[in-house]
Design an enzyme around this catalytic site. Structure first.
Site, PDB file in Angstrom:
ATOM      1  N   LYS A  13      38.184 -25.477 -38.349  1.00  0.00           N
ATOM      2  CA  LYS A  13      39.412 -25.028 -39.040  1.00  0.00           C
ATOM      3  C   LYS A  13      40.313 -26.213 -39.398  1.00  0.00           C
ATOM      4  CE  LYS A  13      40.942 -22.266 -35.749  1.00  0.00           C
ATOM      5  NZ  LYS A  13      39.925 -22.429 -34.693  1.00  0.00           N
ATOM      6  N   ARG A  88      46.203 -15.134 -34.112  1.00  0.00           N
ATOM      7  CA  ARG A  88      45.037 -15.079 -33.232  1.00  0.00           C
ATOM      8  C   ARG A  88      44.934 -13.719 -32.554  1.00  0.00           C
ATOM      9  NH1 ARG A  88      44.759 -21.021 -32.366  1.00  0.00           N
ATOM     10  NH2 ARG A  88      42.882 -21.566 -31.223  1.00  0.00           N
ATOM     11  N   ARG A 123      32.216 -33.747 -28.988  1.00  0.00           N
ATOM     12  CA  ARG A 123      33.585 -34.253 -29.067  1.00  0.00           C
ATOM     13  C   ARG A 123      33.953 -35.087 -27.845  1.00  0.00           C
ATOM     14  NH1 ARG A 123      38.016 -29.766 -30.674  1.00  0.00           N
ATOM     15  NH2 ARG A 123      37.313 -29.306 -32.772  1.00  0.00           N
ATOM     16  N   ARG A 143      40.302 -33.703 -25.636  1.00  0.00           N
ATOM     17  CA  ARG A 143      41.356 -32.726 -25.367  1.00  0.00           C
ATOM     18  C   ARG A 143      41.003 -32.042 -24.061  1.00  0.00           C
ATOM     19  NH1 ARG A 143      42.235 -28.881 -30.510  1.00  0.00           N
ATOM     20  NH2 ARG A 143      42.426 -27.374 -28.840  1.00  0.00           N
ATOM     21  N   ARG A 154      37.640 -20.121 -23.964  1.00  0.00           N
ATOM     22  CA  ARG A 154      38.259 -20.004 -25.293  1.00  0.00           C
ATOM     23  C   ARG A 154      37.380 -19.170 -26.226  1.00  0.00           C
ATOM     24  NH1 ARG A 154      39.221 -26.018 -26.843  1.00  0.00           N
ATOM     25  NH2 ARG A 154      40.149 -25.200 -28.733  1.00  0.00           N
TER      26      ARG A 154
END
Ligand code: AMP
Length: 199
Positions: A13, A88, A123, A143, A154
């Protein structure tokens, strides 16, 4: 154009909303970025949001709705905006409508859970040196909420609370779905085509 991007964590996104933002000349509003900067600055919003984000849970709707309403009232949003990661939940989508914020289109970026888990693992590699561990032996995690166990939480939250928005926006005739497979440029082209944006 007033647009929002739906998609699981790591679905691309952020990347695609930045490309759309440059193409359309309207700002991207990422609620995740706003919350991370509030946490960094130690504001009351940041303090309220931190424990939810760290656990991979959603920040309460009322906090998000206040942030977004305030941001969308700024002059740079007058000609349109791209929401990245909001709404969301169905109540967030209903709040946008209740506040007179009408979206023109909703873009859902589709990626399988297996691909998400693989991408998020990627990542955790230093973008500068490629190492997955630094000399002091600590795992490099870009992160904190990209840690594998939090990514699973998540994803669960995404399927349970965010995915129903696809049906919500489909009924309103606003939903466009694009598979995020292939290069970033190929996906952008498919998004432009789907949204009727002339290249
Ligand atoms: P993101 O950068 O969009 O992946 O967001 C990171 C985290 O911020 C999410 O896992 C949530 O904890 C929180 N967050 C961001 N946007 C929202 C939203 N619209 N509603 C609730 N929580 C959000």
């Amino acid at each position: 154009m007033k647009l929002t991007l739906l998609g699981a964590p790591g679905a691309g996104k952020g990347t695609q909303s930045d490309i759309l933002s440059r193409k359309l000349g309207v700002p991207t509003i990422s609620t995740g970025n706003i919350l991370r900067s509030a946490i960094h600055d130690g504001t009351s919003v940041g303090l309220a949001a931190k424990s939810y984000i760290d656990k991979g849970q959603l920040v309460p709707d009322n906090v998000i709705i206040d942030i977004v309403q305030e941001r969308l009232s700024k002059p740079d949003c007058a000609n349109g905006f791209i929401l990245d990661g909001m709404p969301r939940t169905i109540p967030q989508a209903e709040a946008l409508i209740a506040h007179g914020i009408e979206l023109d289109s909703v873009l859902s970026l589709e990626v399988s859970d297996e691909d998400i888990v693989e991408r998020m693992a990627g990542r955790r590699v230093c973008p500068r040196c490629g190492a997955s561990y630094h000399v002091r032996g600590t795992a490099l995690i870009v992160r904190p909420d990209d840690a594998p166990e939090t990514v699973r939480d998540r994803l669960h939250v995404y399927h349970e609370q965010t995915e129903p928005l696809k049906g919500f926006y489909e009924k309103l005739g606003l939903l466009h779905s694009v598979e995020n497979v292939g290069s970033i440029e190929d996906v952008s082209r498919e998004i432009f085509r789907s949204l009727g944006i002339v290249e």
